[in-house]
Structures are given as C-alpha cells and as structure tokens.
Write an enzyme that holds these catalytic residues in place. Structure first.
Site, mmCIF file in Angstrom:
data_model
loop_
_atom_site.group_PDB
_atom_site.id
_atom_site.type_symbol
_atom_site.label_atom_id
_atom_site.label_comp_id
_atom_site.label_asym_id
_atom_site.label_seq_id
_atom_site.Cartn_x
_atom_site.Cartn_y
_atom_site.Cartn_z
ATOM 1 N N ASP A 136 46.950 50.874 51.981
ATOM 2 C CA ASP A 136 47.654 50.313 50.827
ATOM 3 C C ASP A 136 47.202 48.870 50.620
ATOM 4 O OD1 ASP A 136 50.692 51.149 49.440
ATOM 5 O OD2 ASP A 136 49.867 49.124 49.148
ATOM 6 N N ALA A 170 48.312 54.061 43.274
ATOM 7 C CA ALA A 170 48.070 53.996 41.827
ATOM 8 C C ALA A 170 48.794 52.795 41.251
ATOM 9 C CB ALA A 170 48.580 55.267 41.139
ATOM 10 N N THR A 228 51.015 63.242 37.872
ATOM 11 C CA THR A 228 52.251 63.099 37.106
ATOM 12 C C THR A 228 52.319 64.113 35.960
ATOM 13 O OG1 THR A 228 53.411 61.612 35.603
ATOM 14 C CG2 THR A 228 51.059 61.289 35.773
ATOM 15 N N ASP A 229 53.534 64.418 35.522
ATOM 16 C CA ASP A 229 53.695 65.310 34.366
ATOM 17 C C ASP A 229 53.267 64.627 33.065
ATOM 18 O OD1 ASP A 229 55.801 63.507 34.088
ATOM 19 O OD2 ASP A 229 57.360 65.036 33.880
ATOM 20 N N GLU A 230 53.105 63.277 33.110
ATOM 21 C CA GLU A 230 52.771 62.561 31.868
ATOM 22 C C GLU A 230 51.394 62.927 31.339
ATOM 23 O OE1 GLU A 230 53.759 58.489 31.580
ATOM 24 O OE2 GLU A 230 55.591 58.696 32.742
ATOM 25 N N TYR A 264 48.440 54.525 31.093
ATOM 26 C CA TYR A 264 48.764 55.043 32.438
ATOM 27 C C TYR A 264 48.465 56.539 32.518
ATOM 28 C CZ TYR A 264 51.666 57.204 36.057
ATOM 29 O OH TYR A 264 52.115 57.987 37.103
ATOM 30 N N ALA A 305 46.710 58.421 30.597
ATOM 31 C CA ALA A 305 45.289 58.736 30.375
ATOM 32 C C ALA A 305 44.490 58.496 31.653
ATOM 33 C CB ALA A 305 44.735 57.892 29.225
ATOM 34 N N LYS A 321 45.677 58.685 34.734
ATOM 35 C CA LYS A 321 46.023 59.746 35.697
ATOM 36 C C LYS A 321 45.336 61.054 35.286
ATOM 37 C CE LYS A 321 48.487 59.623 38.808
ATOM 38 N NZ LYS A 321 48.293 59.257 40.242
ATOM 39 N N PRO A 378 68.731 47.229 29.170
ATOM 40 C CA PRO A 378 67.831 47.479 28.022
ATOM 41 C C PRO A 378 67.534 48.961 27.840
ATOM 42 C CG PRO A 378 66.597 46.598 29.893
ATOM 43 C CD PRO A 378 68.019 46.670 30.328
#
Ligand code: NAD
Ligand code: DAU
Length: 347
Positions: free
Chosen positions: A33, A83, A130-132, A155, A157, A159, A210
C-alpha cells in the site's frame, strides 16, 4: 503460499487483510500500500505483529519496485484492491485515477506474468472491481455479469479499463484471473469522504448533511465484512476467467438512507427525534451522477453459496457504534488535508 493484497491499508482492503491473516495461518500475507490519504495503518493495529503478515509501503505504479517485490516473494496469489476510489475526486483529478487504476493494474499484471512464465498451476490474480463499470440503471432492472460496460465517471471508466486489461491478459497470455464487481460498501474504517461516514461525522459535529441533487439517487448497500467474506470465497472457489457480481440486495434512495441514519444517530446520541434531520441540506449535484445501481448477486449465491450475513439496519448500527467509539480515529483522519478537501468540495 505467498499472497499479495494491494491497498490493504484502505477501507475494504484492511478487512480483507485481517480476514486472511486470521483465517489462513499457513499463508503469508503481504500488504502492499502506498499509504495515500485513504490508506491508514491504524486500520490494522490489531494484526500488525502477526507472524504471517508483512506490510510493504510502495506504489503499484512503480514498475521497478513492483517487479523486485514479485521476484523476491514469488506471489502465488494476488488480490488487487489498491485504487483511487472516490468518484468526486475523479472529477477533479481524472489523471490520478488513470495512473493508479489503469497503469497500476497493468504493472501488477506484468509482474505476475513475468514471474510465472505461463506456468500458472495453483496461481491466481484476483481483480476487485465495482458495479459502476456498468453505468447507470433506470428505475428498474439489475446489473448482471452480462450487462454491457457503460461507465460514466472518470473513476468508473478507469476501473472498467482495468477490468478489460485483466480479461485481455487472460485471453492473450492465459493468465488465471477472477474479477468481482461489487456495490456500495459501508462499515468500520471507511474514510469520511464517502456518504455514510461523512454523514455520521457531520451529525456528531452538528454540521450540514450535504445531499446531492434531489436525493433520489439509489445505491445498493453492502456491509464491508460481507464483501470481505465474498472475496475470500471468490479467491478460493471462483472459476478462472469468471466475473462475480456482489451486492447487498439492499437498495436505498439517498434521501431515505440519510433520514434513517439521522433517526439512528439521534437515538444513539440521546438527541430529540428529528434533530439531525434538520441538518439535511440539498447541494449542487455531482456531474454525470449515476441514477441507480442495483446488483443481481444470484450467481455468487448459487455457485459459491454467498449471501449477506447482516441486514442493513444491523450493519448500520454496528457502523454507527464503531464511529462513536472510535472518535480518535475519526479525528485523526479528518484533520489537515481532509479539511481542505471538504472546503473545496462543499463550499
Ligand atoms: P480506499 O480508497 O479506502 O483504499 C484504497 C487503498 O489503496 C488505500 O489504502 C490507498 O493508500 C491504496 N492506494 C491508492 N493508490 C495506490 C498506489 N498507487 N499504490 C499502492 N496503494 C495505493 O478504497 P476502498 O473503498 O477500500 O476500495 C478498495 C477497492 O474496492 C477499489 O479497487 C475499489 O474500486 C473497489 N470497490 C470499492 C467499493 C466501495 O464501496 N468502497 C465498492 C466496490 C468496489
Ligand atoms: O458502487 C460502488 C462504488 O460505491 C465504489 O466503486 C466507489 O469506490 C464508492 O466510492 C461508491 O461510489 P458512490 O459514488 O456511489 O459512493 P459515495 O459514497 O460517494 O456516494 C453515494 C451516493 O451518495 C451517491 O449517489 C452520491 C451521494 N452523495 C455522496 C456524497 C459524498 C451525496 O448525496 N452527498 C455526499 O456528500
């Protein structure tokens, strides 16, 4: 077996490192790391002296360093979590995401390929994604392993790109890989730039909460220790070249989640019901904000027998209790640079 876990000082990585160090005394776990703002060795205090654990500070984009590390320890398995992980930061500094998430993944793939020279028996490269990468859903439907990639943020894109490279190394060089794509995690040790710990921290301090846009965005929340257990299963029992979607079967509109959290926090802090809800503040929306994520986790359920072990209400209560009991951890990570970030993001 020598196992390399990257990003093990971060949120999810620290839970994975702990699980592997505790459950597999016959493995040696190396945690690589760079200790960016998101990496924190305090997350691993309880296991740092275990004989089967070694921390290595280093950057996955440093090819020379990574190659030397692989040559020295001949890792049988890699579980790659390192990441840049926050969507809002990717909008401000996309290149940092390409460097770590794309180039860093490539450096690891090359190093793994170069030490085994095609002799991959009992070897595995596990890429945590990730699911994104699937983009956004409308009001209905679920992401399956066959959903087309359609990332919308720098982000996601980055991944998606790293997922493609992992798959390409499998096709081209026969590299034995598995990939998992998981939904939103929450739990202990999450850096308070992400929604749930940010809200907890702000409620403690009586600061505005927020909510981006109209608050009607939906996420599928999973308790982090259930993700770590799924990673353990996929690493040991998943099939090479397969993808596994991991999710909580647990969709919440942001505004409903914020309201639930406010109610739980009022109770925990002994405040009058409705106190924290008054802090809710609608703010400017995130550009390119994905409307809805929801995972169909039936493949990992049917093939590997995984399902979440806690309900959202239980997981959220454990999480709130942990942040309230670990105010020093929270104070340490929200000083200095965090304040500057917060000021810029929410001013
Ligand atoms: P995090 O930001 O909490 O931790 C990332 C870790 O990676 C940190 O310890 C950081 O120091 C380290 N790191 C960053 N750049 C590095 C570099 N160049 N070299 C070495 N180390 C570096 O992230 P997280 O939320 O724990 O996510 C871990 C992984 O899981 C990521 O790959 C992310 O895309 C994926 N993921 C996260 C979620 C979520 O909800 N948080 C959901 C699905 C998938
Ligand atoms: O789906 C998995 C992804 O989940 C991971 O790959 C990412 O690493 C992780 O950061 C997370 O991404 P999100 O963008 O969904 O998480 P975040 O906590 O940033 O935001 C959750 C939702 O809450 C999202 O709709 C944006 C909204 N939000 C977020 C923040 C920080 C707000 O309304 N206000 C906020 O201040």
């Amino acid at each position: 077996m020598n196992i390399l876990i990257t990003g093990g000082a971060g949120f999810i990585g620290s839970h994975v490192v702990r699980l592997f160090v505790d459950n597999y005394p016959n493995y040696h776990i190396f945690n690589l790391d760079a200790l960016t703002y998101a990496g924190n060795l305090e997350n691993l205090k309880d296991i740092e002296d275990k004989p089967n654990y070694t921390f290595v500070k280093g950057d996955i984009t440093d090819e020379f360093f990574v190659n030397n590390l692989f040559n020295s320890h001949k890792f049988d398995g890699v579980i790659h979590l390192a990441a840049e992980s926050h969507v809002d930061r990717s909008i401000v500094d996309p290149l940092a995401f390409v460097k770590t998430n794309v180039i860093g993944t490539m450096v690891l793939l090359n190093a793994f390929k170069n030490i085994w020279h095609g002799n991959y028996e009992n070897k595995r490269f596990y890429h945590v994604s990730t699911d994104e990468v699937y983009g956004t859903l409308g009001e209905t439907g679920l992401f399956t392993e066959n959903t087309s990639y359609d990332p919308n943020s720098p982000y996601s894109a980055s991944k998606a790109s790293s997922d493609h490279f992992v798959r390409a190394y499998g096709e081209t060089y026969g590299l034995p890989y598995v990939i998992s794509n998981c939904s939103n995690n929450y739990g202990q040790f999450q850096f308070p730039e992400k929604l749930i710990p940010l809200l907890i921290n702000n409620i403690i301090q009586n600061k505005a909460l927020p909510v981006y846009g109209d608050g009607n965005y939906t996420r599928d929340w999973l308790y982090v220790k259930d993700h770590a257990l799924a990673i353990d299963l996929v690493f040991h029992k998943g099939k090479n070249t397969e993808t596994y979607n991991i999710g909580g079967f647990n969709e919440w509109k942001n505004i409903d989640l914020v309201t639930l959290l406010c109610a739980q926090m009022d109770e925990k802090l002994g405040r009058k019901a409705g106190t924290s809800e008054k802090l809710i503040t609608y703010v400017k929306d995130r550009p390119g904000h994905d409307l809805r994520y929801a995972i169909d986790a039936s493949k990992i359920n049917k093939e590997l027998g995984w399902k979440p072990s806690v309900t959202f209400e239980q997981g959220l209560e454990i999480t709130i209790d942990w942040y309230l009991e670990n105010e020093i951890w929270l104070k340490n990570v929200t000083s200095g640079a965090y304040l500057e970030y917060y000021e810029k993001q929410y001013s």
